[in-house]
Enzyme design. Structure first.
Site, PDB file in Angstrom:
ATOM      1  N   ARG A 266      92.027 -69.078 -23.942  1.00  0.00           N
ATOM      2  CA  ARG A 266      93.108 -68.208 -23.790  1.00  0.00           C
ATOM      3  C   ARG A 266      94.427 -68.656 -24.275  1.00  0.00           C
ATOM      4  NH1 ARG A 266      94.508 -63.855 -19.316  1.00  0.00           N
ATOM      5  NH2 ARG A 266      96.314 -63.421 -20.011  1.00  0.00           N
TER       6      ARG A 266
ATOM      7  N   LYS B  80      85.170 -57.158 -14.367  1.00  0.00           N
ATOM      8  CA  LYS B  80      86.200 -57.971 -14.688  1.00  0.00           C
ATOM      9  C   LYS B  80      85.748 -59.316 -14.288  1.00  0.00           C
ATOM     10  CE  LYS B  80      91.309 -58.605 -14.812  1.00  0.00           C
ATOM     11  NZ  LYS B  80      91.158 -60.258 -14.607  1.00  0.00           N
TER      12      LYS B  80
ATOM     13  N   ARG C 106      99.228 -55.850 -24.742  1.00  0.00           N
ATOM     14  CA  ARG C 106      99.128 -55.540 -23.512  1.00  0.00           C
ATOM     15  C   ARG C 106      99.285 -54.044 -23.462  1.00  0.00           C
ATOM     16  NH1 ARG C 106      98.300 -58.378 -19.006  1.00  0.00           N
ATOM     17  NH2 ARG C 106      99.285 -60.378 -19.567  1.00  0.00           N
TER      18      ARG C 106
ATOM     19  N   PHE D  50      82.169 -59.485 -24.649  1.00  0.00           N
ATOM     20  CA  PHE D  50      82.422 -58.186 -24.328  1.00  0.00           C
ATOM     21  C   PHE D  50      83.032 -57.579 -25.660  1.00  0.00           C
ATOM     22  CE2 PHE D  50      85.672 -60.368 -21.895  1.00  0.00           C
ATOM     23  CZ  PHE D  50      86.665 -60.407 -22.607  1.00  0.00           C
TER      24      PHE D  50
ATOM     25  N   GLU E 229      83.629 -51.992 -17.621  1.00  0.00           N
ATOM     26  CA  GLU E 229      82.836 -53.531 -17.646  1.00  0.00           C
ATOM     27  C   GLU E 229      83.148 -54.337 -16.178  1.00  0.00           C
ATOM     28  OE1 GLU E 229      84.381 -55.407 -21.001  1.00  0.00           O
ATOM     29  OE2 GLU E 229      83.218 -53.846 -22.386  1.00  0.00           O
TER      30      GLU E 229
ATOM     31  N   ARG F 297      88.849 -66.832 -20.284  1.00  0.00           N
ATOM     32  CA  ARG F 297      88.826 -66.125 -21.650  1.00  0.00           C
ATOM     33  C   ARG F 297      88.191 -66.950 -22.799  1.00  0.00           C
ATOM     34  NH1 ARG F 297      91.783 -61.385 -23.084  1.00  0.00           N
ATOM     35  NH2 ARG F 297      90.666 -60.662 -24.932  1.00  0.00           N
TER      36      ARG F 297
ATOM     37  N   LYS G  54      93.040 -52.917 -16.084  1.00  0.00           N
ATOM     38  CA  LYS G  54      92.320 -53.742 -15.131  1.00  0.00           C
ATOM     39  C   LYS G  54      92.539 -53.081 -13.914  1.00  0.00           C
ATOM     40  CE  LYS G  54      96.148 -56.879 -15.357  1.00  0.00           C
ATOM     41  NZ  LYS G  54      96.822 -58.336 -15.624  1.00  0.00           N
TER      42      LYS G  54
ATOM     43  N   GLU H  56      84.319 -63.925 -21.874  1.00  0.00           N
ATOM     44  CA  GLU H  56      84.699 -64.526 -20.671  1.00  0.00           C
ATOM     45  C   GLU H  56      83.545 -65.372 -19.987  1.00  0.00           C
ATOM     46  OE1 GLU H  56      87.774 -63.655 -19.245  1.00  0.00           O
ATOM     47  OE2 GLU H  56      87.762 -64.280 -16.953  1.00  0.00           O
TER      48      GLU H  56
HETATM   49  P1  AMP Z   1      94.704 -60.589 -16.437  1.00  0.00           P
HETATM   50  O1  AMP Z   1      94.630 -62.067 -16.749  1.00  0.00           O
HETATM   51  O2  AMP Z   1      94.611 -60.174 -15.100  1.00  0.00           O
HETATM   52  O3  AMP Z   1      95.744 -59.839 -17.384  1.00  0.00           O
HETATM   53  O4  AMP Z   1      93.415 -59.670 -16.903  1.00  0.00           O
HETATM   54  C1  AMP Z   1      92.918 -59.895 -18.187  1.00  0.00           C
HETATM   55  C2  AMP Z   1      91.766 -61.026 -18.258  1.00  0.00           C
HETATM   56  O5  AMP Z   1      90.577 -60.582 -17.565  1.00  0.00           O
HETATM   57  C3  AMP Z   1      91.288 -61.323 -19.811  1.00  0.00           C
HETATM   58  O6  AMP Z   1      92.180 -62.127 -20.503  1.00  0.00           O
HETATM   59  C4  AMP Z   1      90.035 -61.983 -19.275  1.00  0.00           C
HETATM   60  O7  AMP Z   1      90.268 -63.273 -19.363  1.00  0.00           O
HETATM   61  C5  AMP Z   1      89.348 -61.355 -18.076  1.00  0.00           C
HETATM   62  N1  AMP Z   1      88.164 -60.428 -18.081  1.00  0.00           N
HETATM   63  C6  AMP Z   1      87.397 -60.707 -17.082  1.00  0.00           C
HETATM   64  N2  AMP Z   1      86.473 -59.754 -17.646  1.00  0.00           N
HETATM   65  C7  AMP Z   1      86.922 -58.985 -18.592  1.00  0.00           C
HETATM   66  C8  AMP Z   1      86.437 -57.853 -19.540  1.00  0.00           C
HETATM   67  N3  AMP Z   1      85.192 -57.633 -19.254  1.00  0.00           N
HETATM   68  N4  AMP Z   1      86.885 -57.418 -20.478  1.00  0.00           N
HETATM   69  C9  AMP Z   1      88.135 -57.987 -20.999  1.00  0.00           C
HETATM   70  N5  AMP Z   1      88.648 -58.989 -20.146  1.00  0.00           N
HETATM   71  C10 AMP Z   1      88.322 -59.545 -18.881  1.00  0.00           C
END
Ligand code: AMP
Length: 554
Positions: free
Chosen positions: A271, A251, A413, A341, A249, A256, A419, A301
């Site tokens: 979040r 990102k 996590r 998602f 998907e 969130r 990611k 998101e």
């Molecule tokens: P990070 O904040 O860098 O740890 O990345 C995770 C965050 O990416 C999640 O908490 C979401 O806010 C965001 N996100 C964006 N697109 C997606 C997706 N398709 N699936 C899950 N998380 C996503």
């Protein structure tokens, strides 16, 4: 009924020791002695909280209000109370000193003992006071508590009132203590906590129903559960090899949201699990008109798209989330688009123990296409790569690679969500210290302490250590270079003359109390030794701050 004094004596014992095993067993022993209601309250109190994480109640006691309450109870002027706080460095000790030296302490004459429940009930009352005159009413209620407390109890009442107990008991200790007290596994307690966000409920369930009750704990509609989080992917190839086929998907570069729908009632959590529903009326409308399920918990998101069709900066989205007034005008200025998602609960049933593939099918069934994030399941790295490039071209962050067979693990996590995003800009940092390695690397300097410049004070501010990205050849060469720069050594720690600049790549900048700069780098990696740069060319704290602000979600 357990007295608050008993809680205070447990806190004092905890403060006098430092081993977490011993602290856990003291907390466990205490939890065992409590009745149901006290047990729930104590799981919050012991961590310095008054309400569970999910609850919307807020005490609304700021420092000024607290100082006024201490001042009125002790008859000392607020100024003197503030001085006592400066002298002791702690509102609790200051409250005790003030009250002991004051004239109006009614407990010297009172025989009534405060119970844990009394204190909680009074805090509930304080939280319920809003609007005109509420400040004064809050002070009066707090004053009542101080008046009824023994001086050593006032230490903890003051600290609880601003939700800073400072006895070093966090979630890990509470989880282990509940497990120990009621003879159940810490994993089950952890699971229950991730699902309900309420140690009180989990502890009461453990006490009354043990393992079988805890196993039955599930997602609760209307109560936010912790969000599943992602790890960094090594590479597309690695992820595909590990998972076989991956659900890919975009990102999204947004924020969130976890949406709870119960008929027409919609609640949106951020979040941080704050209820942001009132600030996001357009998202509420989108859910009402595009989700057909009667009840559901949806994960997704929201993104703000600018005139050029690209996502707006995260700060703009935050303006939406924080808005309390002129909400509709701001909603027009910065409209939000929903990309769902996941679905965690549907029409009365939890879906978190179903594989992602199944959850996705359900999601598509109950939501219109327009609000669902596109997903492709593939084992072909070139397909993943092209989706990744599309996402970046559209101004988003990269891609998420998810294991189609994985369950939804709240608050974790894990490896099932990866990611993938481009590495951030690098920082040029000065090497100010290091550590000798271990084992095979004992004669080499294994890690280096890095710092950025503070142009205002001319100081170097530490920001992290790097040990990754150093090849065996470099290890040898660098040790030779840095041996010449040693200023002092203590054990394995070495201090260097600040002469060498490293170019460092990293995943993310985080706030951190562990380093002088107040920041730390996540996954730092040596990219280059910048022999072309001198100390003065190293990056400054301003640059670090700029990069930090530019990062999404922070
Ligand atoms: P990070 O904040 O860098 O740890 O990345 C995770 C965050 O990416 C999640 O908490 C979401 O806010 C965001 N996100 C964006 N697109 C997606 C997706 N398709 N699936 C899950 N998380 C996503």
């Amino acid at each position: 009924m357990t007295s608050f004094e008993k809680f205070v004596s447990v806190c004092k014992r905890i403060e006098s020791i430092s081993g977490s095993l011993e602290i856990t067993s003291i907390v466990a022993q205490f939890l065992k002695e409590l009745d149901e209601e006290e047990l729930g309250i104590t799981t919050y109190f012991i961590m310095g909280k008054v309400f569970p994480v999910w609850a919307e109640a807020e005490l609304g006691i700021g420092p000024n209000l607290l100082y006024s309450a201490i001042s009125r109870t002790s008859s000392l002027p607020v100024k003197r109370v503030e001085e006592l706080i400066k002298e002791t460095g702690d509102v609790g000790l200051a409250a005790e000193k003030a009250i002991l030296s004051g004239k109006n302490h009614m407990n010297f004459f009172s025989t009534e003992e405060l119970s844990i429940r009394d204190v909680h009930t009074r805090f509930q009352k304080i939280a319920s006071l809003t609007g005109k005159g509420s400040q004064d009413a809050k002070i009066k209620n707090l004053q009542y508590l101080f008046g009824a407390a023994m001086p050593d109890e006032s230490v903890y009442i003051a600290r609880l009132s601003i939700e800073e107990l400072r006895i070093g008991v966090g979630e890990g200790i509470v989880r282990d203590a509940i497990a120990q007290a009621f003879n159940v596994t810490a994993e089950l307690i952890e699971r229950g906590y991730m699902l309900t966000n309420d140690f009180g409920l989990v502890a009461i369930t453990a006490k009354n129903e043990g393992t079988s009750g805890l196993e039955k704990l599930s997602v609760i509609l209307g109560r936010p559960l912790k969000m599943m989080l992602a790890q960094v992917a090594g590479s597309i190839k690695e992820a595909v090899e590990e998972m076989g086929s991956v659900a890919v998907e975009w990102k999204f570069d947004g924020a969130r949201v976890q949406i709870h729908k119960d008929g027409d009632k919609i609640i949106i959590y951020s979040r941080k699990l704050e209820n942001v529903t009132l600030s996001l009326p357009d998202v509420v409308t989108a859910v009402k008109s595009h989700v057909t399920a009667k009840s559901a918990i949806l994960d997704g998101e929201v993104v703000a798209i600018g005139k050029d069709n690209r996502p707006l900066a995260f700060q703009e989205i935050l303006r939406r989330f924080r808005r309390k007034y002129e909400i509709s005008a701001t909603a027009l200025e910065i409209p939000l688009y929903l990309n769902l998602f996941d679905v965690l609960y549907l029409n009365g049933e939890s879906l978190i123990d179903m594989p992602l593939k199944h959850r996705r099918e359900m999601l598509e069934k109950v939501c219109d296409k327009g609000i669902v994030a596109r997903q492709a399941i593939t084992g072909d790295t070139s397909v993943v790569d092209s989706i990744y490039k599309d996402a970046l071209a559209a101004g988003h962050e990269g891609v998420m690679l998810k294991n189609p067979g994985s369950l939804y693990t709240p608050g974790k996590r894990g490896k099932n969500w990866l990611k993938l995003k481009p590495i951030m800009e690098t920082l040029d940092l000065v090497v100010i210290g290091g550590e000798w390695g271990e084992g095979r690397r004992a004669n080499f300097i294994g890690s280096y302490l890095l710092a950025c410049r503070d142009p205002d004070s001319d100081r170097l501010l530490s920001i992290g250590r790097v040990a990754t990205g150093i090849t065996d050849g470099q290890l040898n060469e660098l040790t030779g270079v840095f041996k010449e720069l040693i200023i002092s050594e203590s054990g394995i720690h070495i201090e260097f003359e600040p002469k060498v600049v490293f170019e460092i790549a990293f995943e993310e900048i985080q706030k951190s109390p562990n380093y002088d700069s107040g920041y730390a780098l996540r996954f730092p990696r040596l990219v280059n030794i910048r022999s072309d740069k001198s100390l003065e060319d190293a990056d400054s704290i301003e640059k670090v701050e700029q990069l930090y602000i530019r990062q999404k979600g922070k």
